[in-house]
Design a protein around this motif. Structure first.
Motif, PDB file in Angstrom:
ATOM      1  N   GLU A  34      15.711 -64.185  35.913  1.00  7.68           N
ATOM      2  CA  GLU A  34      15.878 -62.560  36.389  1.00  7.68           C
ATOM      3  C   GLU A  34      17.045 -62.551  37.267  1.00  7.68           C
ATOM      4  O   GLU A  34      17.806 -63.518  37.902  1.00  7.68           O
ATOM      5  N   ARG A  35      17.924 -61.524  37.087  1.00  4.01           N
ATOM      6  CA  ARG A  35      19.009 -61.200  38.054  1.00  4.01           C
ATOM      7  C   ARG A  35      19.024 -59.683  38.248  1.00  4.01           C
ATOM      8  O   ARG A  35      18.319 -58.961  37.555  1.00  4.01           O
ATOM      9  N   VAL A  36      19.675 -59.472  39.491  1.00  3.12           N
ATOM     10  CA  VAL A  36      19.518 -57.999  39.873  1.00  3.12           C
ATOM     11  C   VAL A  36      21.104 -57.567  40.001  1.00  3.12           C
ATOM     12  O   VAL A  36      21.979 -58.179  40.429  1.00  3.12           O
ATOM     13  N   PHE A  37      21.285 -56.386  39.237  1.00  2.32           N
ATOM     14  CA  PHE A  37      22.580 -55.756  39.361  1.00  2.32           C
ATOM     15  C   PHE A  37      22.522 -54.395  39.918  1.00  2.32           C
ATOM     16  O   PHE A  37      21.336 -53.634  39.822  1.00  2.32           O
ATOM     17  N   THR A  82      12.010 -47.223  35.348  1.00  3.81           N
ATOM     18  CA  THR A  82      11.201 -46.563  36.214  1.00  3.81           C
ATOM     19  C   THR A  82      12.017 -45.819  37.132  1.00  3.81           C
ATOM     20  O   THR A  82      12.937 -46.112  37.499  1.00  3.81           O
ATOM     21  N   PHE A  83      11.497 -44.388  37.243  1.00  2.00           N
ATOM     22  CA  PHE A  83      12.197 -43.271  37.988  1.00  2.00           C
ATOM     23  C   PHE A  83      11.425 -43.171  39.226  1.00  2.00           C
ATOM     24  O   PHE A  83      10.369 -43.007  39.191  1.00  2.00           O
ATOM     25  N   PHE A  84      12.059 -42.819  40.650  1.00  3.55           N
ATOM     26  CA  PHE A  84      11.495 -42.864  41.820  1.00  3.55           C
ATOM     27  C   PHE A  84      12.248 -41.466  42.361  1.00  3.55           C
ATOM     28  O   PHE A  84      13.144 -41.403  42.539  1.00  3.55           O
ATOM     29  N   LEU A  85      10.889 -40.679  43.032  1.00  2.00           N
ATOM     30  CA  LEU A  85      11.624 -39.693  43.873  1.00  2.00           C
ATOM     31  C   LEU A  85      11.301 -40.094  45.189  1.00  2.00           C
ATOM     32  O   LEU A  85      10.242 -40.843  45.601  1.00  2.00           O
ATOM     33  N   VAL A  86      12.314 -39.887  46.169  1.00  2.48           N
ATOM     34  CA  VAL A  86      11.977 -40.150  47.619  1.00  2.48           C
ATOM     35  C   VAL A  86      12.051 -39.185  48.540  1.00  2.48           C
ATOM     36  O   VAL A  86      13.050 -38.406  48.117  1.00  2.48           O
ATOM     37  N   ASP A  87      11.138 -39.030  49.240  1.00  3.07           N
ATOM     38  CA  ASP A  87      10.997 -37.633  50.111  1.00  3.07           C
ATOM     39  C   ASP A  87      11.645 -37.789  51.303  1.00  3.07           C
ATOM     40  O   ASP A  87      12.143 -38.869  51.650  1.00  3.07           O
ATOM     41  N   ASN A  88      11.500 -36.895  52.115  1.00  2.00           N
ATOM     42  CA  ASN A  88      12.474 -37.047  53.512  1.00  2.00           C
ATOM     43  C   ASN A  88      11.812 -38.063  54.415  1.00  2.00           C
ATOM     44  O   ASN A  88      12.613 -38.438  55.375  1.00  2.00           O
ATOM     45  N   ASN A  89      10.470 -38.368  54.322  1.00  2.00           N
ATOM     46  CA  ASN A  89       9.789 -39.450  55.148  1.00  2.00           C
ATOM     47  C   ASN A  89      10.040 -40.777  54.425  1.00  2.00           C
ATOM     48  O   ASN A  89       9.107 -41.758  54.741  1.00  2.00           O
ATOM     49  N   LEU A 125      17.029 -40.439  44.919  1.00  2.76           N
ATOM     50  CA  LEU A 125      16.251 -40.928  43.790  1.00  2.76           C
ATOM     51  C   LEU A 125      16.623 -42.413  43.504  1.00  2.76           C
ATOM     52  O   LEU A 125      17.521 -42.891  44.224  1.00  2.76           O
ATOM     53  N   ARG A 126      15.852 -43.132  43.000  1.00  2.00           N
ATOM     54  CA  ARG A 126      15.853 -44.448  42.742  1.00  2.00           C
ATOM     55  C   ARG A 126      15.641 -44.926  41.132  1.00  2.00           C
ATOM     56  O   ARG A 126      14.894 -44.049  40.605  1.00  2.00           O
ATOM     57  N   ILE A 127      16.104 -45.866  40.778  1.00  2.00           N
ATOM     58  CA  ILE A 127      15.913 -46.084  39.201  1.00  2.00           C
ATOM     59  C   ILE A 127      15.977 -47.572  39.263  1.00  2.00           C
ATOM     60  O   ILE A 127      16.873 -48.221  39.980  1.00  2.00           O
ATOM     61  N   ILE A 128      15.066 -48.100  38.351  1.00  2.00           N
ATOM     62  CA  ILE A 128      15.087 -49.516  37.931  1.00  2.00           C
ATOM     63  C   ILE A 128      14.984 -49.682  36.641  1.00  2.00           C
ATOM     64  O   ILE A 128      14.202 -49.107  35.759  1.00  2.00           O
ATOM     65  N   ALA A 129      16.096 -50.331  35.814  1.00  2.57           N
ATOM     66  CA  ALA A 129      16.093 -50.204  34.574  1.00  2.57           C
ATOM     67  C   ALA A 129      16.018 -51.939  33.978  1.00  2.57           C
ATOM     68  O   ALA A 129      16.854 -52.748  34.698  1.00  2.57           O
ATOM     69  N   ASN A 130      15.208 -52.285  33.392  1.00  2.93           N
ATOM     70  CA  ASN A 130      15.126 -53.850  32.849  1.00  2.93           C
ATOM     71  C   ASN A 130      15.545 -54.124  31.536  1.00  2.93           C
ATOM     72  O   ASN A 130      15.360 -53.377  30.578  1.00  2.93           O
ATOM     73  N   ILE A 131      16.189 -55.109  31.353  1.00  3.30           N
ATOM     74  CA  ILE A 131      16.711 -55.745  30.179  1.00  3.30           C
ATOM     75  C   ILE A 131      16.871 -57.087  30.384  1.00  3.30           C
ATOM     76  O   ILE A 131      17.679 -57.739  31.019  1.00  3.30           O
ATOM     77  N   GLY A 133      15.263 -59.919  31.575  1.00  3.63           N
ATOM     78  CA  GLY A 133      15.248 -60.262  32.749  1.00  3.63           C
ATOM     79  C   GLY A 133      16.239 -59.895  33.728  1.00  3.63           C
ATOM     80  O   GLY A 133      16.049 -60.287  35.005  1.00  3.63           O
ATOM     81  N   GLY A 134      17.149 -59.084  33.324  1.00  8.81           N
ATOM     82  CA  GLY A 134      18.020 -58.296  34.231  1.00  8.81           C
ATOM     83  C   GLY A 134      17.519 -56.974  34.877  1.00  8.81           C
ATOM     84  O   GLY A 134      16.978 -56.186  33.884  1.00  8.81           O
ATOM     85  N   GLN A 135      17.403 -56.842  36.085  1.00  9.72           N
ATOM     86  CA  GLN A 135      17.247 -55.585  36.426  1.00  9.72           C
ATOM     87  C   GLN A 135      18.186 -54.716  37.253  1.00  9.72           C
ATOM     88  O   GLN A 135      19.030 -55.549  38.081  1.00  9.72           O
ATOM     89  N   TYR A 136      18.641 -53.631  36.651  1.00 10.28           N
ATOM     90  CA  TYR A 136      19.579 -52.772  37.137  1.00 10.28           C
ATOM     91  C   TYR A 136      19.050 -51.625  38.196  1.00 10.28           C
ATOM     92  O   TYR A 136      18.130 -50.987  37.756  1.00 10.28           O
ATOM     93  N   ILE A 137      19.269 -51.811  39.377  1.00  4.00           N
ATOM     94  CA  ILE A 137      18.718 -50.902  40.146  1.00  4.00           C
ATOM     95  C   ILE A 137      19.649 -49.890  40.947  1.00  4.00           C
ATOM     96  O   ILE A 137      20.923 -49.966  41.087  1.00  4.00           O
ATOM     97  N   ALA A 138      19.399 -48.687  41.411  1.00  2.00           N
ATOM     98  CA  ALA A 138      20.116 -47.766  42.056  1.00  2.00           C
ATOM     99  C   ALA A 138      19.502 -46.934  42.896  1.00  2.00           C
ATOM    100  O   ALA A 138      18.318 -46.494  42.840  1.00  2.00           O
TER     101      ALA A 138
END
Length: 146
Positions: A34-37, A82-89, A125-131, A133-138
């Motif tokens: 596992e690696r995180v980018f 996985t796609f994430f919506l983040v509200d004001n709270n 917004l947030r994104i997690i893309a898995n390849i 063992g590597g996780q690309y997050i934003a």
């Protein structure tokens, strides 16, 4: 030819083959760790008008929304996204994306278009893309420009 030279010539091919197999196992194991980018937006992000690109090295992700379906297009085939919506709270709503025709395209129906359909609207917004063992997050914000 003495006994030691003959033994070396007989054992050498087995050592070469064993080293080759061991190096393959080592490289495969290292690739699966596992690696995180972190991905960052390339310019301004406008998901509604299809102008949102996230980058991490040579890996790029394009995110856009058409008719209430959020689509993710990547430069490398993904295992999952996985796609994430983040509200004001800072409450998060997760939307696992499903693969379309290939592992390069992922989509899911989301309420994103309803949240930011007017000019000037913003959404975190947030994104997690898995390849492998590597996780690309934003984590980034999109703003509707038109």
């Amino acid at each position: 030819m003495n006994r030691h030279t003959r033994t070396a010539l007989i054992v050498a091919p087995f050592l070469i083959l064993g080293g080759y197999i061991a190096s393959d196992f080592y490289i495969e194991n290292k690739a699966d760790q596992e690696r995180v980018f972190n991905m960052v937006p390339f310019g301004l992000c406008d998901v509604i008008n299809e102008k949102c690109v996230l980058k991490s090295g040579t890996f790029e992700v394009n995110i856009y929304d058409k008719a209430g379906t959020t689509t993710l297009n990547s430069t490398f085939p993904l295992d999952s996204a996985t796609f994430f919506l983040v509200d004001n709270n800072n409450q998060v709503s997760a939307y696992p994306l499903g693969m379309m025709d290939s592992a390069y395209y992922w989509q899911s129906p989301t309420p994103l278009r309803n949240n930011i359909s007017n000019k000037g609207d913003k959404q975190k917004l947030r994104i997690i893309a898995n390849i492998k063992g590597g996780q690309y997050i934003a984590e980034f914000s999109t703003q509707t420009l038109k």
